[in-house]
Structure formats: C-alpha cells, structure tokens
Design an enzyme around this catalytic site. Structure first.
Site, PDB file in Angstrom:
ATOM      1  N   VAL A  31      44.231  82.060  22.269  1.00 17.46           N
ATOM      2  CA  VAL A  31      45.631  82.245  22.654  1.00 17.46           C
ATOM      3  C   VAL A  31      46.537  82.294  21.411  1.00 17.46           C
ATOM      4  CG1 VAL A  31      46.154  79.784  23.046  1.00 17.46           C
ATOM      5  CG2 VAL A  31      47.348  81.542  24.359  1.00 17.46           C
ATOM      6  N   ASP A  32      46.172  81.558  20.385  1.00 16.84           N
ATOM      7  CA  ASP A  32      46.919  81.540  19.122  1.00 16.84           C
ATOM      8  C   ASP A  32      46.972  82.952  18.525  1.00 16.84           C
ATOM      9  OD1 ASP A  32      48.210  80.573  16.903  1.00 16.84           O
ATOM     10  OD2 ASP A  32      46.500  79.461  16.107  1.00 16.84           O
ATOM     11  N   VAL A 118      37.926  77.183  22.303  1.00 20.15           N
ATOM     12  CA  VAL A 118      37.075  76.861  21.145  1.00 20.15           C
ATOM     13  C   VAL A 118      36.991  75.351  20.910  1.00 20.15           C
ATOM     14  CG1 VAL A 118      36.913  77.125  18.629  1.00 20.15           C
ATOM     15  CG2 VAL A 118      37.530  79.071  20.049  1.00 20.15           C
TER      16      VAL A 118
HETATM   17  P1  ADP Z   1      41.794  75.759  21.766  1.00 24.04           P
HETATM   18  O1  ADP Z   1      41.437  75.990  20.317  1.00 24.04           O
HETATM   19  O2  ADP Z   1      42.970  74.799  21.938  1.00 24.04           O
HETATM   20  O3  ADP Z   1      40.614  75.410  22.607  1.00 24.04           O
HETATM   21  P2  ADP Z   1      41.782  78.531  22.717  1.00 24.04           P
HETATM   22  O4  ADP Z   1      42.787  79.589  22.402  1.00 24.04           O
HETATM   23  O5  ADP Z   1      40.388  78.743  22.213  1.00 24.04           O
HETATM   24  O6  ADP Z   1      42.435  77.153  22.224  1.00 24.04           O
HETATM   25  O7  ADP Z   1      41.720  78.350  24.298  1.00 24.04           O
HETATM   26  C1  ADP Z   1      42.705  77.706  25.048  1.00 24.04           C
HETATM   27  C2  ADP Z   1      42.845  78.395  26.380  1.00 24.04           C
HETATM   28  O8  ADP Z   1      43.655  79.565  26.232  1.00 24.04           O
HETATM   29  C3  ADP Z   1      41.528  78.866  27.006  1.00 24.04           C
HETATM   30  O9  ADP Z   1      41.528  78.542  28.375  1.00 24.04           O
HETATM   31  C4  ADP Z   1      41.597  80.389  26.827  1.00 24.04           C
HETATM   32  O10 ADP Z   1      40.898  81.058  27.856  1.00 24.04           O
HETATM   33  C5  ADP Z   1      43.072  80.610  26.968  1.00 24.04           C
HETATM   34  N1  ADP Z   1      43.625  81.889  26.485  1.00 24.04           N
HETATM   35  C6  ADP Z   1      43.138  82.746  25.550  1.00 24.04           C
HETATM   36  N2  ADP Z   1      43.960  83.796  25.392  1.00 24.04           N
HETATM   37  C7  ADP Z   1      45.010  83.595  26.250  1.00 24.04           C
HETATM   38  C8  ADP Z   1      46.200  84.323  26.583  1.00 24.04           C
HETATM   39  N3  ADP Z   1      46.491  85.488  25.995  1.00 24.04           N
HETATM   40  N4  ADP Z   1      47.032  83.820  27.533  1.00 24.04           N
HETATM   41  C9  ADP Z   1      46.764  82.644  28.139  1.00 24.04           C
HETATM   42  N5  ADP Z   1      45.676  81.904  27.870  1.00 24.04           N
HETATM   43  C10 ADP Z   1      44.799  82.374  26.941  1.00 24.04           C
END
Ligand code: ADP
Length: 165
Positions: A31-32, A118
């Site tokens: 998401v970042d 992740v």
């Molecule tokens: P972390 O490192 O905090 O685990 P991640 O980005 O790997 O963060 O995942 C956090 C959540 O965000 C997961 O449930 C992932 O599926 C979700 N995610 C990834 N891309 C998006 C997006 N564009 N919008 C909303 N949620 C998302």
C-alpha cells in the site's frame, strides 16, 4: 460511522488516508508503494524531510495528487510471533493516526489493514485490534473506512463488525 469496503485506498474521496509505512518513511511495496505512486514525487520529498517514524507512531503530510487532502503515515509492527508487544504497537498505530487526523480536522479517514501484508501480522487478530480502537473514536468522525484490498480481509472485518460487543 464505520464502513468496510474492498477498494484501492488511493482512489478514495476522504479527508485522510492512512499509509502502512515503514520506519524510514521513504516508500516501499504494498500500500505504501501504491500511495507514493498515486500521490506523485512531491510526497517522497516531504517524507525525506520528516526523518523517519518510530513503530506505533504517525506523521502527516499533504496528499498531493491524491483526492485525499492528507496522508497519515503510520508504522505498524513486524510480526515476530506475538511476544514483542506487537498487539499494543498495532493499536498505537491506529490510535495515533486517529488522533493526528482529529488534530487536522479530518472528518473522514480510511485505513488499510496495517501490518497484515509483508509485516505478517495475523489478519483476524489485526482486524480485531483495528476495530476495537476505531470503535472507540467512531463518534468523532463522520466516517471511518476499513479499506480492504482483498475479499478475504473484507469478510473478516464484516464478520467482526457484525458480532455483538
Ligand atoms: P505492511 O508492511 O504494514 O504489512 P502492506 O502494504 O504489505 O503493509 O500490506 C498492508 C495491507 O494493505 C495488506 O492487506 C495489503 O493487501 C493492503 N494493500 C496493498 N495495496 C493496497 C491498496 N492500494 N489499497 C488498500 N490496501 C492495499
């Protein structure tokens, strides 16, 4: 009001979206990466000037090219099996994000499922922590959106929300 949707958080028309960032605040995957991509390069420039964020805390920036006015960058814990204060740190990430949103007069806010990608936090456990913090602040916002990226996450949130307290 708390709502659960399945969507790309970068597309939402809310005052603030929350980013599941890492300690550097310099962008990453998941998401970042999606938020930095959609907000444009100015976001990274401003994040560089912040100088990082400890786990459980939150920082705010503008949303730049996003529809959302603000991005609240919070850092959830990496899951190490549950013995390293992960639950409290995750609750702090939600709580500090909500407090920062209130400080900036955001009335609507959307959260991704912090730490469940992740960072490996068990989904059900994370959703339950998220909802318990969010429910405590519910009446201070017009809308708090739990923005799930996949149907599995949406089902978990919907089921937990439907359970009696
Ligand atoms: P972390 O490192 O905090 O685990 P991640 O980005 O790997 O963060 O995942 C956090 C959540 O965000 C997961 O449930 C992932 O599926 C979700 N995610 C990834 N891309 C998006 C997006 N564009 N919008 C909303 N949620 C998302």
């Amino acid at each position: 009001m708390i709502s659960v949707i399945q969507a790309d958080i970068t597309k939402l028309d809310v005052d603030a979206i929350v980013n599941a960032a890492n300690n550097s605040l310099l962008g990453g995957g998941g998401v970042d990466g999606a938020i930095h991509h959609a907000a444009g390069p100015e976001l990274l420039r401003v994040c560089q000037s912040i100088g990082g964020c400890p786990t459980g805390e939150a920082r705010i920036t503008a949303g730049f090219l996003l529809t959302a006015k603000w991005v609240i960058h919070t850092v959830g814990p990496v899951w190490h099996g549950g013995g390293q204060n992960e639950s409290d740190l995750l609750a702090n990430a939600y709580q500090n994000s909500l407090e920062l949103a209130l400080e900036y007069n955001a009335r609507s806010i959307a959260f991704p499922a912090i730490s469940t990608g992740v960072y490996g936090f068990p989904k059900e456990n994370a959703a339950s922590i998220a909802l318990s913090v969010i429910q405590r602040c519910e009446n201070r916002f017009s809308e708090i959106i739990c923005c799930c990226f996949c149907s599995e996450d949406r089902f978990i949130y919907e089921r937990l929300l439907a359970e009696p307290d």
